[in-house]
Design a protein around this motif. Structure first.
Motif, PDB file in Angstrom:
ATOM      1  N   VAL A 107       0.772  -1.203  -0.062  1.00 30.82           N
ATOM      2  CA  VAL A 107       0.003  -0.039  -0.044  1.00 30.82           C
ATOM      3  C   VAL A 107       0.959   1.050   0.085  1.00 30.82           C
ATOM      4  N   ILE A 108       2.039   1.468   0.939  1.00 31.71           N
ATOM      5  CA  ILE A 108       2.681   2.346   1.033  1.00 31.71           C
ATOM      6  C   ILE A 108       3.694   2.421  -0.409  1.00 31.71           C
ATOM      7  N   ARG A 109       4.189   1.516  -0.882  1.00 33.90           N
ATOM      8  CA  ARG A 109       4.669   1.556  -2.182  1.00 33.90           C
ATOM      9  C   ARG A 109       3.996   2.218  -3.241  1.00 33.90           C
ATOM     10  N   GLY A 110       2.720   1.805  -3.268  1.00 25.71           N
ATOM     11  CA  GLY A 110       2.018   2.577  -4.339  1.00 25.71           C
ATOM     12  C   GLY A 110       1.794   4.059  -3.819  1.00 25.71           C
ATOM     13  N   GLY A 111       1.732   4.353  -2.681  1.00 22.19           N
ATOM     14  CA  GLY A 111       1.890   5.867  -2.399  1.00 22.19           C
ATOM     15  C   GLY A 111       2.958   6.444  -2.799  1.00 22.19           C
TER      16      GLY A 111
END
Length: 440
Positions: free
Chosen positions: A323-327
C-alpha cells in the motif's frame, strides 16, 4: 404626448422583494426528488426497496425489540416467551432471547480471564486510549507521549502479570538508542544504523528471556495470567492492536527496502512481501502454532498468542508495504528532485518530504488493511484460541443452559466488531479531510 413620455420611468427605482424558492428546489423535497425519484426507473427501484425494507423490518424489529432479557437458560427463555406472546413452536423463534447476553457478556468480552482481575484489562484499555490520543489528534498535550512510549510495556505487565519481561524488552530499546547516540559518531552513519538494529535484535533473541525471568523472580509482580485464559474481544483487541501498531513501521521499512537500489535489500524485501502475500493467513496461523518453534533458538518458546501476533504482524506488514509503495510511486519525480536540490540526505528527504506525502495518499489503503486485520482475528479459532465470534459462542452453546442459541450471540459480536471498524473508518475520513491541503 412628448410630456407624457418625458415623465415615464423606464428604469426601476426599487427592487422587488425576495421570493421564496420553489418547493421542489429546497429542503427534504429537493433531496428526495434528486436522490430517490429523479427518474421513473429510480422511482420504481425506490418503491421496491422501501417494500423490501418494510418486509424485513416487520420480522426483525419485533423479534429484537420485544426480546427477553431476564432468564437463566434457553428453556426458561422459551417458557417466558410462550407465556407472554403465546408462541409455542418448539424452537427459539418468535422473539430474541437476549438473556444470554445479559448473563454471559463478561465471558464474551473477557473470555476466561479471572473475574476478580477484570480491572487489569479495563485499566490497560483505558491507558491505550490515553496513549493513542497524542498520536491521533494534533491538539492533544504532548506530555501524553510519555504514556504512549510506556504503554506497551505497562499493558503487558497488566494483562499477563509479567513485570520482568517488559523491562527486559525495554532494555533492548535503550541499548539500541545508546548505540545510535554514542557509537554512530565513531563508526559512521551506515555502520551505526546497522548496529542499532542488529544488536537489540540479537539481545532480544539470546538474552532478554533469561534477563526477564531473573527480573520476574526478584521484582514483586502481579498475579500471572496465562494466554490460554484470554478469549473473546479481549483476545481480538490484544491481537488487533498489537499487530496494527507493529505492522505499520515494519511495512514502511519494507516499502522503502523494495524501492532501494541495493540489490540484496531490494530482492530480500521482494521475496518477503511476495511470500507472505501469496500464502493465505490461515496457513500462517497453523505455521505459528505448529512450526514457528522450530525456527527459534533453543529455550525460546513463546506461547500460542505471541506466535500468532508475530505471524499476523508479518503478514499484515507485507500488505502495508505494498500500500505504501503505491503511495511512493504516486508521487511526482519532482518531489525527489526537490529534496535532492535542498541538500537533504536519504533519510532526511524521506522523513521530511517523501513519506509524509506518500502516507497521506495511502491512508485509505492502510486503514482498509487494518480493518481487515482486526476482523481476521476471528481466524485464530482454527488453532484453538477462543475468538469472540466462533470460539466463545461455541463455548457458551456447549453449556446445558444455552445449548441451541445462535443469532443473539452472533448479532452481539457483529455489533461490537462494527463499532470498532466503523470508528477506524470514520477516523480515516477525518484524517483525509484534515490533510487535504490541495482542496483548500
Amino acid at each position: 404626448m412628448s410630456d407624457m413620455n418625458a415623465n415615464r420611468a423606464f428604469v426601476r427605482s426599487d427592487m422587488l422583494p425576495e421570493q421564496a424558492p420553489p418547493a421542489l428546489e429546497t429542503g427534504v423535497v429537493k433531496w428526495l426528488r434528486e436522490n430517490l425519484f429523479s427518474s421513473w426507473i429510480n422511482t420504481i427501484l425506490t418503491l421496491v426497496s422501501f417494500a423490501l425494507i418494510y418486509w424485513v423490518a416487520q420480522i426483525i424489529v419485533p423479534w429484537a425489540v420485544f426480546g427477553i432479557w431476564d432468564a437463566g437458560s434457553l428453556t426458561e427463555c422459551r417458557a417466558i416467551r410462550d407465556e407472554l406472546y403465546g408462541v409455542s413452536d418448539g424452537h427459539g423463534g418468535g422473539v430474541a432471547c437476549w438473556a444470554v447476553i445479559a448473563e454471559r457478556w463478561p465471558q464474551i468480552i473477557f473470555g476466561f480471564y479471572p473475574s476478580d482481575l477484570y480491572w487489569r484489562p479495563i485499566l490497560a484499555f483505558a491507558l491505550f486510549w490515553v496513549a493513542i490520543t497524542p498520536v491521533l489528534f494534533e491538539g492533544a498535550p504532548r506530555q501524553l507521549l510519555v504514556v504512549t512510549v510506556a504503554f506497551p510495556f505497562v499493558a503487558v505487565a497488566l494483562l499477563w502479570g509479567n513485570v520482568g519481561g517488559p523491562i527486559a524488552v525495554a532494555l533492548g530499546f535503550a541499548l539500541g538508542w545508546a548505540i545510535y547516540k554514542f557509537a554512530t559518531p565513531a563508526i559512521g552513519q551506515l555502520a551505526g544504523t546497522i548496529a542499532t538494529i542488529v544488536v537489540p535484535i540479537l539481545y532480544w533473541i539470546l538474552l532478554s528471556g533469561y534477563i526477564g525471568d531473573g527480573l520476574s523472580a526478584i521484582l514483586p509482580g502481579l498475579e500471572p495470567v496465562g494466554s490460554s485464559r484470554f478469549g473473546g474481544f479481549l483476545l481480538a483487541l490484544v491481537i488487533g492492536i498489537s499487530c496494527i501498531v507493529l505492522s505499520l513501521p515494519i511495512g514502511i521499512m519494507l516499502a522503502l527496502a523494495r524501492q532501494s537500489d541495493l540489490f540484496i535489500i531490494n530482492k530480500s524485501a521482494v521475496v518477503f512481501i511476495e511470500v507472505f502475500r501469496g500464502v493465505p493467513m490461515i496457513v500462517w496461523l497453523f505455521s505459528a502454532s505448529l512450526l514457528l518453534g522450530y525456527f527459534l533458538p533453543e529455550g525460546m518458546d513463546p506461547d500460542d498468542l505471541v506466535r500468532v501476533i508475530i505471524l499476523i504482524t508479518l503478514f499484515s506488514a507485507a500488505y502495508i508495504a505494498e500500500v505504501i509503495r503505491g503511495g511512493l510511486a504516486a508521487l511526482p519525480r519532482g518531489q525527489y528532485e526537490g529534496a535532492d536540490s535542498l541538500g537533504l540526505d536519504y533519510w532526511q528527504s524521506m522523513r521530511l518530504i517523501i513519506l509524509p506525502q506518500a502516507l497521506k495518499i495511502s491512508i485509505p489503503g492502510i486503514v482498509s488493511t487494518f480493518i481487515g486485520l482486526f476482523k481476521d482475528t476471528t481466524l485464530v479459532v482454527f488453532i484453538g484460541l477462543l475468538d469472540p465470534l466462533k470460539g466463545l459462542s461455541d463455548a457458551i452453546r456447549a453449556t446445558t443452559e444455552w445449548n441451541g442459541i445462535y443469532w443473539e450471540l452472533f448479532i452481539f459480536s457483529g455489533a461490537i466488531f462494527f463499532i470498532f471498524c466503523f470508528g477506524m473508518s470514520q477516523y480515516s475520513q477525518y484524517l483525509e479531510r484534515k490533510l487535504a491541503t490541495d482542496r483548500r
